[in-house]
Design a protein around this motif. Structure first.
Motif, PDB file in Angstrom:
ATOM      1  N   ALA A 149      -7.874  45.873   6.640  1.00 50.28           N
ATOM      2  CA  ALA A 149      -6.440  45.578   6.672  1.00 50.28           C
ATOM      3  C   ALA A 149      -5.651  46.442   5.694  1.00 50.28           C
ATOM      4  O   ALA A 149      -4.497  46.783   5.963  1.00 50.28           O
ATOM      5  CB  ALA A 149      -6.212  44.098   6.377  1.00 50.28           C
ATOM      6  N   PHE A 150      -6.264  46.778   4.551  1.00 58.25           N
ATOM      7  CA  PHE A 150      -5.461  47.388   3.485  1.00 58.25           C
ATOM      8  C   PHE A 150      -5.827  48.822   3.110  1.00 58.25           C
ATOM      9  O   PHE A 150      -4.987  49.546   2.596  1.00 58.25           O
ATOM     10  CB  PHE A 150      -5.541  46.533   2.208  1.00 58.25           C
ATOM     11  N   HIS A 151      -7.068  49.207   3.320  1.00 55.49           N
ATOM     12  CA  HIS A 151      -7.450  50.517   2.775  1.00 55.49           C
ATOM     13  C   HIS A 151      -6.892  51.641   3.652  1.00 55.49           C
ATOM     14  O   HIS A 151      -7.088  51.644   4.854  1.00 55.49           O
ATOM     15  CB  HIS A 151      -8.965  50.639   2.657  1.00 55.49           C
ATOM     16  N   PRO A 152      -6.204  52.587   3.026  1.00 55.73           N
ATOM     17  CA  PRO A 152      -5.565  53.639   3.828  1.00 55.73           C
ATOM     18  C   PRO A 152      -6.594  54.628   4.411  1.00 55.73           C
ATOM     19  O   PRO A 152      -6.297  55.292   5.400  1.00 55.73           O
ATOM     20  CB  PRO A 152      -4.651  54.341   2.826  1.00 55.73           C
ATOM     21  N   ASP A 153      -7.785  54.705   3.833  1.00 57.93           N
ATOM     22  CA  ASP A 153      -8.769  55.722   4.273  1.00 57.93           C
ATOM     23  C   ASP A 153      -9.748  55.079   5.260  1.00 57.93           C
ATOM     24  O   ASP A 153     -10.783  54.532   4.865  1.00 57.93           O
ATOM     25  CB  ASP A 153      -9.486  56.285   3.043  1.00 57.93           C
ATOM     26  N   HIS A 154      -9.408  55.160   6.538  1.00 57.24           N
ATOM     27  CA  HIS A 154     -10.208  54.454   7.554  1.00 57.24           C
ATOM     28  C   HIS A 154     -11.606  55.054   7.686  1.00 57.24           C
ATOM     29  O   HIS A 154     -12.571  54.346   7.962  1.00 57.24           O
ATOM     30  CB  HIS A 154      -9.486  54.490   8.904  1.00 57.24           C
ATOM     31  N   ALA A 155     -11.721  56.366   7.462  1.00 58.13           N
ATOM     32  CA  ALA A 155     -13.033  57.014   7.560  1.00 58.13           C
ATOM     33  C   ALA A 155     -13.964  56.488   6.465  1.00 58.13           C
ATOM     34  O   ALA A 155     -15.129  56.155   6.717  1.00 58.13           O
ATOM     35  CB  ALA A 155     -12.872  58.528   7.426  1.00 58.13           C
ATOM     36  N   LEU A 156     -13.415  56.352   5.275  1.00 60.52           N
ATOM     37  CA  LEU A 156     -14.199  55.803   4.165  1.00 60.52           C
ATOM     38  C   LEU A 156     -14.674  54.403   4.494  1.00 60.52           C
ATOM     39  O   LEU A 156     -15.848  54.050   4.283  1.00 60.52           O
ATOM     40  CB  LEU A 156     -13.369  55.803   2.877  1.00 60.52           C
ATOM     41  N   VAL A 157     -13.780  53.564   5.023  1.00 62.50           N
ATOM     42  CA  VAL A 157     -14.141  52.169   5.338  1.00 62.50           C
ATOM     43  C   VAL A 157     -15.254  52.147   6.395  1.00 62.50           C
ATOM     44  O   VAL A 157     -16.219  51.378   6.284  1.00 62.50           O
ATOM     45  CB  VAL A 157     -12.911  51.357   5.806  1.00 62.50           C
ATOM     46  N   ALA A 158     -15.152  53.028   7.394  1.00 61.72           N
ATOM     47  CA  ALA A 158     -16.176  53.081   8.448  1.00 61.72           C
ATOM     48  C   ALA A 158     -17.532  53.457   7.842  1.00 61.72           C
ATOM     49  O   ALA A 158     -18.574  52.885   8.181  1.00 61.72           O
ATOM     50  CB  ALA A 158     -15.774  54.085   9.515  1.00 61.72           C
ATOM     51  N   GLU A 159     -17.513  54.395   6.925  1.00 61.07           N
ATOM     52  CA  GLU A 159     -18.724  54.829   6.226  1.00 61.07           C
ATOM     53  C   GLU A 159     -19.331  53.681   5.408  1.00 61.07           C
ATOM     54  O   GLU A 159     -20.538  53.425   5.464  1.00 61.07           O
ATOM     55  CB  GLU A 159     -18.314  55.953   5.274  1.00 61.07           C
ATOM     56  N   LEU A 160     -18.471  52.977   4.665  1.00 65.40           N
ATOM     57  CA  LEU A 160     -18.938  51.840   3.853  1.00 65.40           C
ATOM     58  C   LEU A 160     -19.586  50.785   4.737  1.00 65.40           C
ATOM     59  O   LEU A 160     -20.630  50.224   4.410  1.00 65.40           O
ATOM     60  CB  LEU A 160     -17.774  51.214   3.080  1.00 65.40           C
TER      61      LEU A 160
END
Lengths: 334, 334
Positions: free
Chosen positions: B248-259
């Motif tokens: 919902a909040f993190h601007p870096d969607h690629a990073l979130v997908a990786e996490l």
């Protein structure tokens, strides 16, 4: 001490008739000398069961104003006002609606009876179910101490006083004023056909503005004792509309008692009784008809009268709304 | 052509939280550049289920105003107003109540669900049953063409448009404007404990004004995957609040997908994820907290801002009420 205040009024769905006169207008003419009296034309309330005919409601506002002057209400003693010109009323209604349960509204005996009578069932408009809350807003917004009602309207005042107590206890201050009924001595006047209800749609009314000829015709068409065929026959006065009307309107009670006795033992004809009633009603209605015509000849003035009264009422009801909002803390802007 | 207009707002029953931010405030900050936008603090509507706690409602009006500025709503682009300062709204409600049946209100799915959820049963306040009508008054009084809602609120807009069509057909003129929904892409944000609803009473919220320490504590107390016991274990991201929030909040969607991928295959600890979320939320909330404090340090100005907006809204809603009354013929005084 606050002056005793009456709030009363009518729904503008048609011109007023002599049923209104004996049932309420006559008392108001008397009360205006003893109370601060507000007479409100309840156009918004009329819409609760005429929601699809706003033009019928709007079209009768000045008719009813003319009827008020016709009946003898005096603008220097009574304040006339228009419900839809008083925005404090629906706003109070909105607050009160939160203090009344749907179940409580559905239990209201007056509303229950009216729902049945009007055949609403599943199509019951929400505004009709909630109109006792809107009445509570009317009554409390004028700080009315007295409300003239019929027995059948007592549940409305109970609902109002319940809201008053609930609100005052909620905010811990006596912000709103309880009201008490002034019960009419006179029961409901039947239609000229003897039906329990005088109503325009039944065509059995005598309006305050009725012309002399039409009035005479109405009286002579009146329902009497269907078994009283010959003058010499004994007749019944109970349920005999002519005698009900004589009781309601004739100033000479001794004469009426004498007529009744004569009619009951036989020898008094319907025609004679109707002549006496006609004389009495012609005397009553002649000055009303004249005042009514004069009022309607000056529609601009009539409207200005209603507007001035509405402005006074707007000030009063607005100040009560202010008290209510202050007590709830909803007075952010001072 | 009329400019596209948004009406939206909140019930002032507590300070706003990051659930409001993702669910509505963020969209409003964007929308204020493209629409004429009114944001109304719905204190009267808050009373429909807080009728016995007016002080709770009144006490949160300025809190919510501060939250609006905190979230980035710009007074030069968005007009703020207060429902109880707009007398046209309850008056319109009174008229609309006559056009909606009680049965129709009882069928409203949103109200039905809320009645169950709040456990009202027989004690259901009349104001709660009728609040969809009051919402229709709000929406139409602003001539709102667009109303941001969640899926569960769509029946409210259907009710509004039904009233619009019924009224327009009744008076034979297109006086009122139909509205359309702007459906939020984002579902409801769960509480930090993983519960579906973020609510002050559950103590599972992150408010916009939360201090940095408290925010850190809230993030580190957050519900994750209860079966993810060791860092090396594979973990679930579905229903894992930390990942819901990162989405919902993190601007870096690629990073979130990786996490997420890392967490699912094992080797990524909750603590590391929470650190990343904490950094992200601290960055988001720091300027909001500062704006919020600045706003509340000048309560007089904040109130004046609300007052100015309410005056503009009063003019607009009053003119729509005027149109409605004119169409019904209830404009006796011109």
């Amino acid at each position: 001490m606050q002056q005793a205040t009456i709030l009363t009024g009518d729904r503008p769905t048609g011109p007023l008739h002599i049923g209104h006169y004996v049932g309420s207008l006559r008392q108001r003419v008397e009360a205006q000398h003893h109370y601060r009296q507000f007479v409100m034309i309840a156009d918004q309330q009329a819409l609760t069961d005429n929601g699809h005919q706003p033009e019928k409601v709007a079209g009768n506002v000045l008719e009813v104003m003319a009827d008020y002057l016709a009946a003898g209400l005096d603008p220097s003693l009574t304040t006339f006002c228009l419900q839809s010109a008083l925005p404090a009323l629906p706003e109070l209604t909105a607050y009160y609606l939160n203090l009344v349960s749907v179940a409580r509204l559905e239990r209201n005996p007056t509303v229950k009876a009216e729902i049945q009578q009007k055949g609403f069932a599943r199509s019951l408009p929400a505004g009709f179910l909630t109109y006792p809350v809107s009445q509570a807003a009317d009554i409390t917004a004028f700080r009315a101490s007295h409300v003239p009602v019929g027995e059948d309207q007592l549940p409305m005042l109970e609902q109002t006083n319940e809201i008053v107590r609930r609100f005052n206890s909620l905010v811990g201050q006596p912000v709103l004023t309880e009201c008490q009924p002034i019960l009419g001595a006179q029961g409901r006047l039947p239609g000229i056909d003897g039906q329990a209800k005088m109503s325009k749609s039944l065509g059995n009314t005598i309006t305050l503005g009725m012309e002399a000829d039409a009035l005479r015709q109405a009286v002579f068409a009146m329902y009497t004792d269907p078994h009283h065929l010959r003058v010499s026959d004994p007749g019944r006065v109970e349920g005999n509309t002519v005698f009900t009307y004589l009781d309601a309107f004739h100033p000479d009670h001794a004469l009426v008692a004498e007529l009744k006795a004569h009619y009951q033992r036989g020898g008094l004809g319907d025609t004679r009784c109707k002549q006496i009633l006609n004389d009495c009603l012609q005397t009553l209605l002649a000055p009303m008809r004249a005042r009514r015509q004069a009022a309607l000849a000056e529609r601009g003035e009539l409207l200005a009268l209603l507007r001035r009264g509405s402005e006074q009422a707007r000030e009063l009801t607005g100040s009560v709304l202010g008290d209510v909002k202050r007590a709830m803390g909803l007075d952010y802007f001072g």
